[in-house]
Write a protein that holds these residues in place. Structure first.
Motif, PDB file in Angstrom:
ATOM      1  N   GLU A 147       0.821  -1.209   0.000  1.00  0.00           N
ATOM      2  CA  GLU A 147       0.000   0.000   0.000  1.00  0.00           C
ATOM      3  C   GLU A 147       0.857   1.261   0.000  1.00  0.00           C
ATOM      4  N   GLU A 311      -7.752   7.573   2.270  1.00  0.00           N
ATOM      5  CA  GLU A 311      -6.979   7.747   1.047  1.00  0.00           C
ATOM      6  C   GLU A 311      -5.986   6.613   0.864  1.00  0.00           C
ATOM      7  N   ARG A 312      -5.383   6.169   1.976  1.00  0.00           N
ATOM      8  CA  ARG A 312      -4.454   5.053   1.867  1.00  0.00           C
ATOM      9  C   ARG A 312      -5.169   3.767   1.451  1.00  0.00           C
ATOM     10  N   LYS A 314      -7.829   3.787  -0.343  1.00  0.00           N
ATOM     11  CA  LYS A 314      -8.536   4.077  -1.601  1.00  0.00           C
ATOM     12  C   LYS A 314     -10.037   3.803  -1.467  1.00  0.00           C
ATOM     13  N   TRP A 315     -10.593   4.187  -0.329  1.00  0.00           N
ATOM     14  CA  TRP A 315     -12.035   4.036  -0.089  1.00  0.00           C
ATOM     15  C   TRP A 315     -12.761   5.275  -0.601  1.00  0.00           C
TER      16      TRP A 315
END
Length: 396
Positions: A147, A311-312, A314-315
């Motif tokens: 990630e 954001e990490r 990607k939601w």
């Protein structure tokens, strides 16, 4: 030696927690010599590092599987190459932990510090290892460089861990058996602990670790005995030792009376200017009250932490709204409070997440909200050290 106790302990996984000697048996089971396991793993790290240095990345499983096909190509195997590769790669999730790990993890949990993993492999492998030993619940998060977009020891991997935990790199302590991992973490600003189970000599060309222990449980004792820093407002870098405490650009908050009478205050935070006041009829209501500012800090920190995590991951989080209110309640009316007499401060915080999120994602974001550094500060013991400066002499 670090001048602050870390907020989060970050564990490397492969070889630090897991005992990779079990992979040798997997090589033998497919008809390959046991010693190839060590050479193959070193080659996986080599190629992963080379990709990272060149600005690329690939999952550990992809690199490992392709290299295995090369390593096994000329060996008379007892099964097909594809089956042999699958058998060996599946062994990662079935490895045993080193004998000192369970005791050490429980001891470190007892220190009150948060625990996470950061692996060049997949998070699922870490989950399998820890779940089998009934240790998964001790870890707040199982992080993977997949990630981060870069393998350790690249700085981006450690920065990713700091962001995922909602802290500065200086508040992380990396625990690893690999000197290259210790060096990378130190260069990224983390504190480091080298787990030297074999009595090896640490390479002089790498940055030395802050702590060296031979068993994981020793680290809990070492950290408990380490003196905390005597309190600068920011300990991210040593630059503060050279700066003057009157420089607001270094994060210093200065509050002075506005000079208009009443309770209005002028607040300077670096280049920013704010006003605080009491509501009418006590004050003149020219700005938020001190408690309003506390709630604003908590709310902003909460929203930033949730946004960073989404954001990490990607939601599809479109907007975060945090609503807060402060009041006092009688202790006897608070079922979750340790205080039993008098009144206690009570903050109501309501979170609103907009976007196409499922229930599990919303639940996880609510948990992450509690990882906000301001939230943790409000729940921890706080010491305010006060000194009185001499008044500046009056000008003639």
């Amino acid at each position: 030696m670090p001048n602050t106790t870390p907020a989060v302990i970050v564990f490397d996984v492969n070889e630090t927690l897991s005992d990779l000697s079990g992979l040798k048996a997997r090589f033998v089971q497919v008809g390959a010599p046991a010693h190839l396991a060590t050479a193959w793993f070193a080659a996986v790290l080599r190629d992963g590092f080379a990709l990272a240095v060149a600005g690329g990345a690939a999952p550990f499983a992809v690199i490992g599987s392709e290299l295995l096909r090369e390593v096994l190509r000329d060996i008379p195997l007892q099964r097909s190459t594809t089956e042999a590769v699958e058998h060996i790669m599946a062994g990662f999730g079935l490895l045993a932990l080193h004998p000192d790990v369970p005791e050490g993890v429980r001891a470190l949990t007892g220190t009150g510090m948060r625990l996470v993993t950061l692996s060049n492999g997949s998070a699922e492998v870490a989950r399998s290892l820890l779940a089998a030993a009934e240790l998964e619940s001790h870890f707040e998060a199982l992080l993977s460089v997949e990630e981060a977009g870069a393998w350790k020891p690249m700085r981006a991997a450690y920065d990713y861990a700091a962001e995922a935990c909602g802290v500065r790199p200086a508040e992380l302590l990396l625990v690893a058996v690999h000197p290259w991992d210790i060096h990378g973490a130190a260069e990224a600003g983390l504190a480091t602990a080298w787990l030297n189970r074999g009595g090896d000599t640490y390479p002089s060309y790498f940055t030395a670790p802050d702590y060296t222990v031979t068993r994981l449980a020793e680290l809990a004792t070492v950290l408990a005995d380490a003196p905390d820093a005597v309190a600068a407002w920011d300990t991210t870098t040593d630059a503060h030792a050279d700066s003057t405490p009157d420089d607001p650009a270094d994060g210093l908050v200065v509050v002075t009376e506005s000079g208009t009478g009443g309770y209005a205050q002028q607040i300077t935070v670096g280049p920013h200017r704010l006003t605080a006041d009491e509501p009418r009829p006590i004050g003149t209501d020219t700005g938020p009250s001190p408690y309003d500012l506390v709630l604003a800090g908590l709310g902003a920190c909460t929203s930033m932490t949730v946004r960073m995590y989404a954001e990490r991951k990607k939601w599809p989080l479109e907007k975060v709204t945090v609503t807060l209110r402060h009041h006092r309640v009688h202790a006897k009316d608070c079922a979750d409070c340790e205080t039993v007499v008098g009144q206690i401060d009570h903050i109501e915080r309501v979170l609103r997440f907009e976007g196409d999120l499922d229930e599990e994602q919303r639940r996880r974001l609510a948990e992450i909200a509690d990882k906000c550094p301001v939230h943790r500060t409000l729940h921890s013991e706080i010491v305010v050290h006060t000194t009185v400066q001499d008044a500046a002499p009056a000008r003639p």
